[in-house]
Design a protein around this motif. Structure first.
Motif, PDB file in Angstrom:
ATOM      1  N   UNK A  94       0.810  -1.211   0.000  1.00 16.85           N
ATOM      2  CA  UNK A  94       0.000   0.000   0.000  1.00 16.85           C
ATOM      3  C   UNK A  94       0.843   1.260   0.000  1.00 16.85           C
ATOM      4  N   UNK A  95       0.156   2.404  -0.044  1.00 21.05           N
ATOM      5  CA  UNK A  95       0.852   3.685  -0.121  1.00 21.05           C
ATOM      6  C   UNK A  95       0.431   4.674   0.961  1.00 21.05           C
ATOM      7  N   UNK A  96      -0.583   4.343   1.738  1.00 27.95           N
ATOM      8  CA  UNK A  96      -1.161   5.307   2.680  1.00 27.95           C
ATOM      9  C   UNK A  96      -0.860   4.996   4.141  1.00 27.95           C
ATOM     10  N   UNK A  97      -0.128   3.941   4.436  1.00 27.33           N
ATOM     11  CA  UNK A  97       0.158   3.573   5.820  1.00 27.33           C
ATOM     12  C   UNK A  97       1.082   4.600   6.465  1.00 27.33           C
ATOM     13  N   UNK A  98       0.752   5.012   7.683  1.00 29.57           N
ATOM     14  CA  UNK A  98       1.588   5.964   8.404  1.00 29.57           C
ATOM     15  C   UNK A  98       2.959   5.347   8.707  1.00 29.57           C
ATOM     16  N   UNK A  99       4.013   6.122   8.449  1.00 30.14           N
ATOM     17  CA  UNK A  99       5.352   5.658   8.745  1.00 30.14           C
ATOM     18  C   UNK A  99       6.046   4.942   7.609  1.00 30.14           C
ATOM     19  N   UNK A 100       5.388   4.820   6.450  1.00 33.29           N
ATOM     20  CA  UNK A 100       6.045   4.180   5.311  1.00 33.29           C
ATOM     21  C   UNK A 100       7.300   4.956   4.915  1.00 33.29           C
ATOM     22  N   UNK A 316      -3.830   0.923   8.729  1.00 33.39           N
ATOM     23  CA  UNK A 316      -2.847   1.872   8.220  1.00 33.39           C
ATOM     24  C   UNK A 316      -2.481   2.926   9.249  1.00 33.39           C
ATOM     25  N   UNK A 317      -3.117   2.877  10.418  1.00 37.50           N
ATOM     26  CA  UNK A 317      -2.879   3.869  11.466  1.00 37.50           C
ATOM     27  C   UNK A 317      -1.691   3.452  12.331  1.00 37.50           C
ATOM     28  N   UNK A 318      -0.857   4.419  12.681  1.00 39.93           N
ATOM     29  CA  UNK A 318       0.332   4.116  13.482  1.00 39.93           C
ATOM     30  C   UNK A 318      -0.045   3.596  14.869  1.00 39.93           C
ATOM     31  N   UNK A 319      -1.170   4.093  15.439  1.00 35.69           N
ATOM     32  CA  UNK A 319      -1.587   3.626  16.757  1.00 35.69           C
ATOM     33  C   UNK A 319      -1.895   2.136  16.730  1.00 35.69           C
TER      34      UNK A 319
END
Length: 397
Positions: A94-100, A316-319
């Motif tokens: 994917x492209x939208x995950x936080x921290x990529x 996709x959220x960092x939490x």
């Protein structure tokens, strides 16, 4: 396992009941599931719905405090422990995950696009086993280098490590940078690490003051190739490795350190490794022992990836990713402690996480079957069958 988790929660009054119930269920699920630890698949092995997993994964949980209380309860303060820090690459599509971002993947020996998690663990020297304390996703922040992020992580965990009476943090050569080492020392810990083979180290001046001008501090650069006469010779170690030690000034770290030189002449060309400790009073063999114990953190990453779903978070959220990573490693802690309690030993033993997961999965299924059949688990005959079938398919270790 559930009884142990409830005991730890009784030591954490700030955690409310709904959060306790969810975390108890989550940790129990992570040691019995098959396949991938996605929300939908975990709901198949628990009484909680997919939506409930997704909702609770957005909330913070003090994993560092939980793991510290767990280790204090199970190991106590009297044992010899050190801390270790390392980071591990995690693949993520994917492209939208936080921290990529681009992170070094040790398995491939190159940087790849994905996620990274930084882990601080406690390593018990006697049993030679690592236990997770806290994991944190590496997310690039404007104005901070990744070394700054790792240093912040170590500084934030210093109080928890001190509760375990840990004084030393061991790390590989990547962390042997001034920013990181200085942050660790300022937080009240000592650093043990590895320097480059051509490290710029200077001898400390031992002569008398001439009485004129600024006192001389250093007396030339250390030459590891030709002159080892000023090193203290410790003796031989494994594989015909000679050990030398001295106190020197590190130009890159801007401080005096205890230097431990390992020199091997097994091959046609002699090789060397240079370890250091910011605690100048620590003896050379202890520095070597602590640095070698650091490698146990690698088994945490390996076992958590293979058995407790470290890299399986679908959010996709960092939490949510942080919760999945920490819960996976905490579940691994619980299995290791249960193995330790069952064997009733604090010595070094062989543990098979694959066998423990199969045992937990067998018990989960047996409990469901006996519950549906209305069988009384307090019956001696039923208990014997339960124990026998719990070990079905285990790997001998």
């Amino acid at each position: 396992m559930t009884d142990l988790v409830n005991t730890i929660f009784s030591l954490m009054p700030s955690i409310n009941k709904p959060q306790r119930v969810f975390m108890t269920g989550l940790l129990a699920t992570l040691v019995v599931f098959h396949g991938r630890a996605t929300f939908r698949n975990m709901s198949r092995y628990s009484d909680m719905s997919e939506k409930r997993f997704a909702r609770w994964y957005r909330r913070d949980f003090p994993f560092a405090q939980f793991n510290t209380e767990l280790l204090l309860h199970s190991l106590g303060r009297s044992q010899e422990n050190i801390a270790a820090i390392d980071a591990s690459f995690m693949k993520k599509s994917g492209k939208k995950t936080e921290g990529l971002g681009w992170f070094y993947n040790g398995a491939q020996g190159a940087s790849e696009r994905g996620l990274e998690t930084s882990l601080i663990s406690a390593v018990n020297i006697k049993s030679h086993t690592a236990y997770s304390i806290d994991a944190r996703q590496t997310i690039d922040t404007e104005g901070k280098t990744r070394t700054d992020l790792y240093a912040d992580h170590a500084a934030d965990m210093a109080d928890e490590l001190k509760r375990l009476e840990i004084q030393y943090l061991a790390a590989d050569s990547f962390y042997s940078k001034y920013k990181f080492v200085n942050s660790v020392v300022n937080s009240g810990l000592h650093m043990i690490g590895k320097l480059r083979v051509d490290a710029n180290l200077k001898w400390l001046y031992q002569g008398e003051y001439s009485g004129c001008g600024r006192p001389k501090q250093y007396e030339g650069k250390i030459n590891f190739e030709n002159d080892l006469s000023r090193f203290q010779y410790i003796g031989f170690y494994e594989n015909n490795t000679e050990i030398y030690s001295a106190i020197a000034y590190s130009v890159s770290l801007k401080r005096e350190v205890r230097v431990v030189l390992l020199r091997s002449s097994d091959s046609a060309v002699s090789t060397r490794a240079i370890l250091f400790s910011t605690d100048k009073n620590l003896d050379a063999l202890t520095v070597l022992t602590y640095y070698r114990a650091r490698f146990q953190i690698e088994f945490l990453f390996r076992d958590a990836k293979q058995y407790t779903g470290l890299t399986h978070c679908q959010s996709r959220r960092s939490e949510a990713i942080n919760n999945q990573v920490n819960a996976s490693l905490t579940a691994l802690n619980l299995l290791k402690i249960e193995d330790r309690d069952k064997k009733q030993t604090a010595e070094k033993t062989v543990i098979s996480i694959a066998s423990w997961k199969r045992r937990k999965s067998n018990q989960h299924l047996l409990s469901r079957v006996f519950e549906r059949l209305g069988v009384n688990l307090k019956s001696i005959k039923v208990c014997n069958v339960y124990e026998e079938l719990s070990d079905y398919g285990l790997i001998a270790s």
